[in-house]
Design a protein around this motif. Structure first.
Motif, PDB file in Angstrom:
ATOM      1  N   ASP A  42       0.831  -1.210   0.000  1.00 25.84           N
ATOM      2  CA  ASP A  42       0.000   0.000   0.000  1.00 25.84           C
ATOM      3  C   ASP A  42       0.860   1.252   0.000  1.00 25.84           C
ATOM      4  O   ASP A  42       0.493   2.280  -0.574  1.00 25.84           O
ATOM      5  N   ASP A  43       2.019   1.198   0.639  1.00 22.44           N
ATOM      6  CA  ASP A  43       2.924   2.349   0.648  1.00 22.44           C
ATOM      7  C   ASP A  43       3.418   2.671  -0.759  1.00 22.44           C
ATOM      8  O   ASP A  43       3.578   3.835  -1.135  1.00 22.44           O
ATOM      9  N   SER A  44       3.678   1.629  -1.538  1.00 24.32           N
ATOM     10  CA  SER A  44       4.111   1.836  -2.918  1.00 24.32           C
ATOM     11  C   SER A  44       3.026   2.523  -3.739  1.00 24.32           C
ATOM     12  O   SER A  44       3.310   3.373  -4.589  1.00 24.32           O
ATOM     13  N   VAL A  45       1.763   2.168  -3.456  1.00 22.07           N
ATOM     14  CA  VAL A  45       0.638   2.804  -4.146  1.00 22.07           C
ATOM     15  C   VAL A  45       0.622   4.293  -3.854  1.00 22.07           C
ATOM     16  O   VAL A  45       0.458   5.124  -4.748  1.00 22.07           O
ATOM     17  N   ALA A  46       0.795   4.664  -2.591  1.00 20.61           N
ATOM     18  CA  ALA A  46       0.785   6.078  -2.206  1.00 20.61           C
ATOM     19  C   ALA A  46       1.951   6.830  -2.859  1.00 20.61           C
ATOM     20  O   ALA A  46       1.786   7.956  -3.361  1.00 20.61           O
ATOM     21  N   ALA A  47       3.150   6.207  -2.862  1.00 20.96           N
ATOM     22  CA  ALA A  47       4.328   6.851  -3.441  1.00 20.96           C
ATOM     23  C   ALA A  47       4.149   7.093  -4.939  1.00 20.96           C
ATOM     24  O   ALA A  47       4.428   8.180  -5.453  1.00 20.96           O
ATOM     25  N   ASP A 119       5.955  17.083   0.305  1.00 21.77           N
ATOM     26  CA  ASP A 119       5.805  16.597   1.684  1.00 21.77           C
ATOM     27  C   ASP A 119       5.438  15.113   1.738  1.00 21.77           C
ATOM     28  O   ASP A 119       4.694  14.668   2.619  1.00 21.77           O
ATOM     29  N   LEU A 120       5.965  14.357   0.785  1.00 24.40           N
ATOM     30  CA  LEU A 120       5.761  12.910   0.815  1.00 24.40           C
ATOM     31  C   LEU A 120       6.492  12.339   2.025  1.00 24.40           C
ATOM     32  O   LEU A 120       7.631  12.708   2.294  1.00 24.40           O
ATOM     33  N   PRO A 121       5.826  11.459   2.801  1.00 22.49           N
ATOM     34  CA  PRO A 121       6.494  10.863   3.963  1.00 22.49           C
ATOM     35  C   PRO A 121       7.857  10.292   3.596  1.00 22.49           C
ATOM     36  O   PRO A 121       8.028   9.686   2.532  1.00 22.49           O
ATOM     37  N   ILE A 122       8.844  10.493   4.453  1.00 25.28           N
ATOM     38  CA  ILE A 122      10.243  10.174   4.149  1.00 25.28           C
ATOM     39  C   ILE A 122      10.432   8.720   3.749  1.00 25.28           C
ATOM     40  O   ILE A 122      11.256   8.399   2.893  1.00 25.28           O
TER      41      ILE A 122
END
Length: 463
Positions: A42-47, A119-122
């Motif tokens: 899911d993190d990859s989707v957001a990125a 401001d994408l999460p680090i």
């Protein structure tokens, strides 16, 4: 043997259904990336979702030339000025080739800095950066596909670009499968693999669509010709393209600011927004296809000085697009839980996302107003008014409401969707009255060489 556009009758249906399929497949390509990546992370989707917002902004930069190309070629063909149409084709390809190279280098060298500005999460920056470097760094490929596709569609050969898109989608999905799931010993590359697959499919698509261009249009891509076209064609492209790009640029930058607000709500809210907007794309797909087909027809009518047919064509297309957008919104809302379940098992994402799709029933008719009428105004040469209204509405209404309701009052994504509704409807109503006023008459850029050629084109066009 090359077909002559002047001997072909153009209808909205004949133009629109291949555009619909092509747009559907373009969206399917993006959704295939999202769906297949959702099985990976899911993190990859957001990125990738945030990276694609940046890439969409880049596409706007290429789109202003493509938009001018479509309108000017359609007007030239409507006025039976075939030599002008060919020269415009050369100029647009050369212009987007240069801009594509330049923008690609900038994106490749500054991908990390761009994502930090968003401001994408680090923890998501590595995935977002590799995607930007590969897909954004080779943006010139997409720039050329867009431009050549615009030329081919303006001549009425919308099915050809549709077939290219089908092939690109098949290659992209196969590549995603190989690099995400790793069958047959392929390395599991995740986001990097999706980016490689996207670029490879586009390179192959560019080769094929270039061959189609040479076959369909009397145009040979010799380097000397690309840079020896009269400069006034570039000036006309910019007269249409820059204001059109201004409206798109304003929209995309306002969406980036709103996405920044959503990142303040957390990674789950960002993921929900990505999934919801991917589904919404299929709802407004009909309006988008109708608006693009209408733009080509109106461009031909304006070139032939048939203003009455142009006016009626826009209004019929508008009513049709509104009806379809409402119907599709209702259908998607009814099945919203099942649709979100394709992407995720998270009940909180499914719950909030279903509310957003319900609100889309109100949102999409407003978007239909904008798509159909703005494209019609551009085709008629009235390109500045949508920019002024767009900037006023997006930044004076959309962004403030998104922050006030979404962040300040704590309504979250529901507040953000309320801002979308207010923005789309305000702009849509203002565009409607602009078209009804007929201020756009005689704003066309192409002047017919003889009254006889105008009358000939009037008889060959069909609403």
């Amino acid at each position: 043997m090359k077909k002559d556009i002047s001997n072909r009758k153009l209808t909205l249906f004949a133009l629109t259904w291949p555009i619909f399929i092509e747009l559907f497949l373009h969206m399917l390509m993006g959704n295939a990336d999202t769906l297949m990546l959702s099985q990976y992370s899911d993190d990859s989707v957001a990125a990738v979702g945030v990276a694609n917002q940046i890439l969409n902004l880049i596409i706007v930069m290429f789109g202003f030339i493509a938009t001018g190309t479509t309108i000017l070629i359609a007007q030239s063909l409507g006025a039976n000025q075939k030599k002008e149409a060919i020269e415009i084709s050369y100029m647009s390809i050369a212009a987007n080739f240069i801009s594509g190279l330049f923008i690609g280098i900038i994106v490749f060298l500054s991908s990390n800095q761009i994502l930090k500005m968003m401001d994408l999460p680090i923890e998501l920056i590595p995935d977002g950066s590799i995607y930007l470097k590969i897909v954004g760094g080779l943006s010139v490929v997409q720039a050329l596909i867009m431009t050549i596709g615009a030329v081919i569609r303006s001549y009425g050969f919308t099915r050809d670009t549709m077939y290219v898109t089908i092939g690109m989608n098949i290659i992209n999905v196969i590549g995603n499968y190989l690099f995400i799931f790793g069958p047959f010993g392929f390395p599991v590359l995740g986001v990097q693999g999706v980016a490689i697959s996207t670029v490879v499919s586009r390179v192959i698509g560019l080769i094929v669509i270039t061959l189609i261009l040479v076959k369909r249009v009397d145009l040979s891509l010799r380097l000397k010709k690309l840079f020896t076209v009269p400069i006034y064609h570039l000036k006309n492209l910019l007269k249409i393209g820059i204001p059109s790009a201004g409206e798109h640029l304003s929209y995309n930058t306002s969406q980036m600011v709103i996405t920044f607000f959503v990142t303040m709500l957390g990674a789950e809210a960002l993921t929900t927004k990505v999934y919801a907007q991917n589904l919404m794309m299929f709802i407004f797909l009909f309006s988008m296809a109708i608006s693009q087909g209408t733009q080509i027809l109106i461009g031909h009518h304006i070139g032939a000085r048939d203003y009455d047919s142009a006016y009626k064509r826009c209004m019929r297309s508008l009513y049709f697009a509104i009806a379809l957008s409402i119907g599709m919104g209702i259908v998607f809302s009814f099945f919203s839980e099942q649709l979100f379940s394709i992407f995720t098992d998270s009940q909180s994402i499914i719950s909030v996302g279903s509310i957003l799709i319900l609100l889309t029933i109100i949102l999409e008719p407003g978007r239909a107003f904008n798509m159909v009428i703005i494209n019609s105004l551009r085709a008629a040469g009235d390109v500045k008014f949508p920019v002024y209204v767009g900037i006023l509405s997006m930044w004076g209404v959309g962004v403030p409401i998104a922050y006030y309701f979404g962040i300040h009052l704590g309504y979250g994504l529901v507040g953000v969707w309320l801002s979308f509704i207010a923005d789309e409807w305000l702009r849509g109503i203002l565009m409607y009255f602009r078209w009804k006023s007929k201020v756009w008459v005689n704003k066309g850029f192409v002047h017919a060489k003889s009254q006889a050629s105008i009358e000939k084109r009037k008889t060959s066009l069909q609403a």
